[in-house]
Design a protein around this motif. Structure first.
Motif, PDB file in Angstrom:
ATOM      1  N   SER A  89      93.317  73.408  56.595  1.00 34.52           N
ATOM      2  CA  SER A  89      94.590  74.541  57.230  1.00 34.52           C
ATOM      3  C   SER A  89      93.416  75.481  58.045  1.00 34.52           C
ATOM      4  O   SER A  89      92.192  75.889  57.924  1.00 34.52           O
ATOM      5  CB  SER A  89      95.225  75.241  56.234  1.00 34.52           C
ATOM      6  OG  SER A  89      94.882  76.618  56.324  1.00 34.52           O
ATOM      7  N   SER A  90      93.712  75.391  59.417  1.00 29.72           N
ATOM      8  CA  SER A  90      93.311  76.585  60.431  1.00 29.72           C
ATOM      9  C   SER A  90      93.705  77.954  60.068  1.00 29.72           C
ATOM     10  O   SER A  90      93.251  78.741  60.685  1.00 29.72           O
ATOM     11  CB  SER A  90      93.462  75.823  61.767  1.00 29.72           C
ATOM     12  OG  SER A  90      94.838  75.747  61.881  1.00 29.72           O
ATOM     13  N   ASN A  91      94.873  78.011  59.624  1.00 27.39           N
ATOM     14  CA  ASN A  91      95.213  79.483  59.382  1.00 27.39           C
ATOM     15  C   ASN A  91      94.995  80.106  58.115  1.00 27.39           C
ATOM     16  O   ASN A  91      95.645  80.059  57.137  1.00 27.39           O
ATOM     17  CB  ASN A  91      96.890  79.542  59.334  1.00 27.39           C
ATOM     18  CG  ASN A  91      97.701  78.440  58.452  1.00 27.39           C
ATOM     19  OD1 ASN A  91      97.055  77.693  57.607  1.00 27.39           O
ATOM     20  ND2 ASN A  91      99.054  78.606  58.181  1.00 27.39           N
ATOM     21  N   ILE A  92      93.655  80.605  58.133  1.00 28.25           N
ATOM     22  CA  ILE A  92      92.922  81.017  57.239  1.00 28.25           C
ATOM     23  C   ILE A  92      93.292  82.497  56.599  1.00 28.25           C
ATOM     24  O   ILE A  92      93.532  83.351  57.480  1.00 28.25           O
ATOM     25  CB  ILE A  92      91.430  81.047  57.140  1.00 28.25           C
ATOM     26  CG1 ILE A  92      90.960  79.559  57.873  1.00 28.25           C
ATOM     27  CG2 ILE A  92      90.520  81.488  56.296  1.00 28.25           C
ATOM     28  CD1 ILE A  92      91.078  78.715  56.853  1.00 28.25           C
ATOM     29  N   SER A  93      93.821  82.561  55.527  1.00 26.54           N
ATOM     30  CA  SER A  93      94.225  83.504  55.011  1.00 26.54           C
ATOM     31  C   SER A  93      93.278  84.948  54.878  1.00 26.54           C
ATOM     32  O   SER A  93      92.102  84.472  54.533  1.00 26.54           O
ATOM     33  CB  SER A  93      95.311  83.736  53.774  1.00 26.54           C
ATOM     34  OG  SER A  93      94.048  83.955  52.677  1.00 26.54           O
ATOM     35  N   ASP A  94      93.516  86.357  54.790  1.00 24.18           N
ATOM     36  CA  ASP A  94      93.034  87.321  54.510  1.00 24.18           C
ATOM     37  C   ASP A  94      92.108  87.427  53.215  1.00 24.18           C
ATOM     38  O   ASP A  94      91.118  87.835  52.936  1.00 24.18           O
ATOM     39  CB  ASP A  94      93.560  88.612  54.548  1.00 24.18           C
ATOM     40  CG  ASP A  94      94.255  88.880  55.982  1.00 24.18           C
ATOM     41  OD1 ASP A  94      93.811  88.089  56.878  1.00 24.18           O
ATOM     42  OD2 ASP A  94      94.987  89.582  56.221  1.00 24.18           O
ATOM     43  N   GLU A  95      92.800  86.593  52.109  1.00 23.73           N
ATOM     44  CA  GLU A  95      92.341  86.526  50.774  1.00 23.73           C
ATOM     45  C   GLU A  95      90.986  85.594  50.625  1.00 23.73           C
ATOM     46  O   GLU A  95      90.736  85.333  49.394  1.00 23.73           O
ATOM     47  CB  GLU A  95      93.261  86.197  49.720  1.00 23.73           C
ATOM     48  CG  GLU A  95      94.426  87.119  49.621  1.00 23.73           C
ATOM     49  CD  GLU A  95      95.532  87.174  50.567  1.00 23.73           C
ATOM     50  OE1 GLU A  95      96.268  85.973  50.488  1.00 23.73           O
ATOM     51  OE2 GLU A  95      95.833  88.115  51.446  1.00 23.73           O
ATOM     52  N   SER A 115      88.277  81.971  47.449  1.00 24.48           N
ATOM     53  CA  SER A 115      88.961  83.095  47.351  1.00 24.48           C
ATOM     54  C   SER A 115      88.296  84.144  47.066  1.00 24.48           C
ATOM     55  O   SER A 115      87.253  84.298  46.114  1.00 24.48           O
ATOM     56  CB  SER A 115      90.076  82.925  45.951  1.00 24.48           C
ATOM     57  OG  SER A 115      90.527  84.043  45.617  1.00 24.48           O
ATOM     58  N   LYS A 116      88.575  85.441  47.737  1.00 26.57           N
ATOM     59  CA  LYS A 116      87.902  86.762  47.289  1.00 26.57           C
ATOM     60  C   LYS A 116      87.935  87.115  45.976  1.00 26.57           C
ATOM     61  O   LYS A 116      87.075  87.947  45.434  1.00 26.57           O
ATOM     62  CB  LYS A 116      88.587  87.787  48.276  1.00 26.57           C
ATOM     63  CG  LYS A 116      88.259  87.658  49.722  1.00 26.57           C
ATOM     64  CD  LYS A 116      88.669  88.651  50.809  1.00 26.57           C
ATOM     65  CE  LYS A 116      88.082  88.413  52.334  1.00 26.57           C
ATOM     66  NZ  LYS A 116      88.552  89.374  52.980  1.00 26.57           N
TER      67      LYS A 116
END
Length: 196
Positions: A89-95, A115-116
């Motif tokens: 996915s290109s919509n990488i999340s803030d986490e 994952s953070k």
């Protein structure tokens, strides 16, 4: 050279297949079918090589680094393995920590994420991977570790292609890099492999 390094070279010569385009196939024991007992021996060797470092996490990239990373973690006892995931996915999340990695073998670029939750500034990380060629995967993992504010304690590689620039680049950056086998030359016509 240690016993495991010699055994690995012999196994590569016996079971490895040199393909056109500078590809070495070792999927009879390392990255398709896994020789668990042999990977366990390599894991023990990595633990010996990096035992002076305060390692609390082992990091690899999916998929073929996972086996050897897990076997290495066994010998560090309570240390978990985190593997960076190749993300479609290109919509990488803030986490997520995110980087891109070019694959020498597959001739493509992957988004790679962690994952953070599983990497932070208190982590002292040992990177483990099966191959080192141009160094893109390892440099990508180093980037993820830096994003997390964590510390790179060392890099353990099963097979390094010594005639490509990755190993030199990473050593020049000052990292403690140990490769169990370093190949100086491969010839797909003769099926020849020369070790350092």
């Amino acid at each position: 050279k240690g016993r495991i390094m010699k055994a690995l070279e012999e196994k590569i010569i016996r079971e490895g297949i040199v393909k056109k385009g500078n590809i070495l196939k070792v999927d009879s024991f390392l990255n398709h079918q896994i020789d668990v007992a042999f990977l366990d021996e390599m894991g023990k060797e990595f633990q010996t090589l990096f035992q002076k470092h305060p390692i609390n996490k082992i990091l690899t990239i999916e998929a073929s680094g996972i086996g050897v990373a897990v076997m290495t973690a066994r010998h560090f006892q309570t240390v978990p393995v985190v593997f960076a995931k190749k993300s479609k996915s290109s919509n990488i999340s803030d986490e997520l920590y995110h980087t891109t990695v070019e694959s020498f073998t597959h001739q493509n670029t992957n988004d790679v994420v962690i994952s953070k939750q599983y990497l932070n500034e208190n982590d002292h990380v040992l990177i483990i991977d099966d191959f080192l060629a141009n160094g893109c995967a390892v440099l990508g993992l180093i980037d993820l570790i830096h994003q997390a504010g964590a510390t790179v304690e060392g890099i353990g590689i099963v097979i390094e292609k010594g005639y490509q620039s990755g190993g030199k680049k990473i050593r020049e950056l000052g990292y403690h890099l140990e490769s169990l086998a370093i190949i100086d030359h491969m010839d797909d016509i003769k099926g020849e492999i020369v070790f350092r």
